[in-house]
Write a protein that holds these residues in place. Structure first.
Motif, PDB file in Angstrom:
ATOM      1  N   ASP A  31     -74.361  -9.603  28.786  1.00 55.89           N
ATOM      2  CA  ASP A  31     -74.408  -8.875  27.514  1.00 55.89           C
ATOM      3  C   ASP A  31     -74.115  -7.388  27.734  1.00 55.89           C
ATOM      4  N   PHE A  34     -70.417  -7.039  28.483  1.00 58.43           N
ATOM      5  CA  PHE A  34     -69.631  -7.207  27.257  1.00 58.43           C
ATOM      6  C   PHE A  34     -69.568  -5.901  26.469  1.00 58.43           C
ATOM      7  N   TYR A  58     -71.530 -10.319  20.015  1.00 59.90           N
ATOM      8  CA  TYR A  58     -70.559 -11.291  20.513  1.00 59.90           C
ATOM      9  C   TYR A  58     -69.973 -12.109  19.370  1.00 59.90           C
ATOM     10  N   GLU A 307     -66.412 -16.817  28.471  1.00 56.41           N
ATOM     11  CA  GLU A 307     -66.626 -17.753  27.363  1.00 56.41           C
ATOM     12  C   GLU A 307     -66.069 -19.107  27.790  1.00 56.41           C
ATOM     13  N   PRO A 323     -70.669 -18.762  24.546  1.00 56.80           N
ATOM     14  CA  PRO A 323     -70.978 -17.852  25.647  1.00 56.80           C
ATOM     15  C   PRO A 323     -71.751 -18.590  26.737  1.00 56.80           C
TER      16      PRO A 323
END
Length: 509
Positions: A31, A34, A58, A307, A323
Motif C-alpha cells: 500500500d 502504491f 487502489y 495485481e 490486489p
C-alpha cells in the motif's frame, strides 16, 4: 573460508531482517509503495492523462486506469525511445531492455529507470545472495567468481541524439553494475556483452575455464551449451574437473524441471545446489528462499505494485484484477505490475499460482499466450514440464529442448498434440515415453483427461524425436541465440512446429 568470503557473507545476511518486515507486513508495504508510485508519476504525461493527483485508493486506480498489454503501452514507449522524457516516469530513461518477444514476432522494449536498476534489479541480485547465504552459512561462494551468461546491448538507433541504449536485461544490468560486483564476476565485460553468440560462447568457454568459478547465473538452455563447450575444449568428462569448487546455479526464465537430469549429468555432485529466481525484462519478482523448494518468495519492496487476474476471467471483455490481499491459494493468475520505470497495470504475460499466503510464495505456471487449448484441454506449461520430467525419469531419458502444438481436426479425424523433443539421452522406448507423457497429463489435468477419455476429442500424443542441434539451429535462423531468448514450450497454433518441421525437411533434402 577466505577473509573476503567471510566479510561478504556477513554483509549479505544483514538484508534478511528487512525481508522479514515485508513478509510480516505485506499489505502495508504494498500500500505504501502504491501511494509512492502514484505520487511520483502524477505530473508525467501518463499521470496527467489519468489524473493521478486525485487517486487516493487502489479501487480508484483500478477503475480509472485500464489494463495495458505491450501493444497498448507501446505508443508511450516508442516516444521514450525517440528521446522524449517524462512520459511514463518522471526521471530520465536511458536504458531499454529488449525482450525476446516469444509471444510476439516483434521484439519488445521495456523502459529501465535508474530507480528500477537500483531498487529492483540490483536489489534482487543482492537479495538472492543474501537468501542463499542465510540458507548455507558455510558457503565459499565468494572465494571464487560468479559466471553470468548474458546477452548484449547497443546504441538506441531510434533516438536521434544517440543518448540511450537497449539490449537484453542481463546486458543492461551487467553494464551498470557497481565496481565491487564487477570484481567478483567473470568473464570480462567485453566478452560478456559480445553480440555474436557463436563467437561469444567460444570466447566465454576459453576465458572462464581458467577461473575458479563457484557459481553460475543464467538461462538453463544457454548455460548447458556453455558447459558442454568448456568440457569439450578442455577434454574433460564433466565440468567439476574444470571448476572443482562449483556449488550453485541460479536459474530463471524457463522451468528447470526438464533440465534437471541433464545438469546432474554435467555436474555430478551431491553438493551442487540449484536455486530458482523469477526475473524478467520488466523486473525482478521472486526468489526461492528455502532449501529443496520449488516455491519462490514474492519480493514486495522492489518498486513494483502487484495485481492479479484469475486466468478464468482473461477472456472476459473487462477482467477484474485483485490486489495481493485478495488472492487465493492454487488459483492460476495472470500477473499485472505497476513499476518505478513507468509500466502501469502492465500484463507481463506470465501466469503464477500462490502456494503460501503467509508469507506470499508463488510458482510460475506458464504464459498467458503459451498454452494449448484447441479442444478445451487447457494444457499449460506447468503441466507439460511435469509430464516431460516424469517420462524422462521412467525411461532414462534426458532432454535438451521441446515444443508442442495441436493437431487440428481434419476430415473426420480427431485432434491431438504433436511434440517435437530433442534428447541428449534418448528414452529406452519412445513408445513408453509417449505413454507416460500422456498418462501423466491425464493425471494432473482433468480437462485434458476428459478430452482423452475414449479418444473423445484427443488421440494419443504424436512425439517426434528430433536430431540434436535442431532447436539451436532453429533459434539461430530466427536470430534468437543467447541472452533471454527461449524456445516457446506450447503454442495454440502450429506456427513454431511447422517452421521446425520445414527446416528439418530442408536439411534432409
Amino acid at each position: 573460508m577466505g577473509l573476503i568470503n567471510s566479510i561478504l557473507t556477513w554483509v549479505m545476511k544483514k538484508r534478511i531482517h528487512q525481508m522479514e518486515l515485508f513478509m510480516k507486513y505485506p499489505h502495508e508495504v504494498q500500500d505504501e509503495l502504491f501511494k509512492k508510485l502514484i505520487y511520483s508519476a502524477r505530473y508525467t504525461e501518463f499521470g496527467l492523462q489519468y489524473d493521478f493527483s486525485s487517486i487516493q485508493t487502489y479501487e480508484q486506480f483500478r477503475e480509472r486506469v485500464p489494463v495495458h498489454t505491450y501493444e497498448k503501452i507501446f505508443p508511450f514507449i516508442e516516444r521514450l525511445m525517440r528521446g522524449e522524457q517524462n512520459i511514463l516516469w518522471p526521471t530520465e530513461i536511458k536504458w531499454f531492455s529488449k525482450s525476446s518477444g516469444t509471444t510476439n514476432a516483434r521484439s519488445k522494449f521495456i523502459p529501465v529507470s535508474q530507480e528500477a536498476l537500483e531498487d529492483c534489479h540490483f536489489k534482487g541480485g543482492k537479495d538472492l545472495i543474501s537468501i542463499y547465504v542465510n540458507n548455507y552459512p558455510d558457503t565459499t561462494l565468494f572465494d571464487g567468481k560468479g559466471l553470468a551468461v548474458g546477452g548484449s546491448h547497443q546504441l538506441n538507433d531510434f533516438d536521434p541524439s544517440a543518448s540511450s541504449y537497449y539490449g537484453d536485461v542481463s546486458a543492461v544490468i551487467m553494464q551498470n553494475l557497481p565496481q565491487w560486483a564487477q570484481f567478483i564476476r567473470t568473464p570480462s565485460l567485453e566478452t560478456a556483452l559480445m553480440g555474436n553468440w557463436e563467437e561469444k560462447i567460444e570466447k566465454l568457454a576459453r576465458e572462464t575455464a581458467r577461473d575458479n568459478v563457484t557459481n553460475i547465473a543464467g538461462v538453463p538452455t544457454w548455460t548447458i551449451l556453455l558447459i558442454q563447450k568448456i568440457v569439450e575444449l578442455e577434454g574433460k568428462n564433466n565440468i567439476l574437473e574444470v571448476w572443482p569448487n562449483l556449488e550453485a546455479f541460479f536459474h530463471g526464465a524457463v522451468s528447470f524441471t526438464p533440465y534437471r537430469n541433464l545438469f546432474k549429468s554435467l555436474i555430478p555432485s551431491d553438493r551442487m545446489r540449484y536455486w530458482e529466481i523469477y526475473n524478467a525484462s520488466e523486473g525482478f519478482f521472486g526468489i526461492q528462499d528455502q532449501r529443496d523448494s520449488e516455491e519462490m518468495l514474492l519480493m514486495l519492496d522492489y518498486g513494483i505494485f502487484y495485481e492479479f487476474i484469475p486466468v478464468s476471467e482473461l477472456d472476459n471483455e473487462n477482467p477484474r484484477a485483485v490486489p495481493l490481499g485478495e488472492v487465493q491459494l492454487n488459483t492460476n493468475y495472470a500477473m499485472l505490475i505497476s513499476t518505478n520505470a513507468g509500466l502501469w497495470r502492465y500484463s507481463i504475460g506470465d501466469t503464477i499460482k500462490f502456494t503460501s499466503l503467509a508469507p506470499y510464495r508463488i510458482r510460475i505456471s506458464g504464459r498467458t499466450k503459451h498454452f494449448i487449448n484447441a479442444f478445451g484441454e487447457e494444457l499449460i506449461v506447468e503441466n507439460a514440464d511435469a509430464a516431460i520430467a516424469r517420462a524422462c525419469d521412467q525411461t532414462g531419458a534426458i532432454i535438451e529442448n521441446f515444443t508442442a502444438a495441436p493437431i487440428y481436426l481434419d476430415h473426420g479425424k480427431k485432434g491431438g498434440h504433436e511434440w517435437l523433443i530433442e534428447f541428449k539421452v534418448k528414452p529406452s522406448s519412445l513408445e513408453q515415453f509417449t505413454y507416460i507423457l500422456d498418462k501423466t497429463l491425464r493425471e494432473i489435468n482433468s480437462d485434458y483427461d476428459a478430452k482423452r477419455t475414449h479418444d473423445l476429442a484427443l488421440i494419443e500424443p504424436r512425439v517426434h524425436c528430433v536430431e540434436e542441434g535442431t532447436f539451436y539451429n532453429w533459434m539461430k535462423n530466427r536470430g534468437k541465440l543467447g541472452g533471454q531468448n527461449k524456445v516457446p514450450r506450447l503454442s495454440n497454433s502450429r506456427e513454431y512446429v511447422e517452421d521446425i518441421l520445414k527446416m528439418m525437411a530442408e536439411v534432409e533434402r
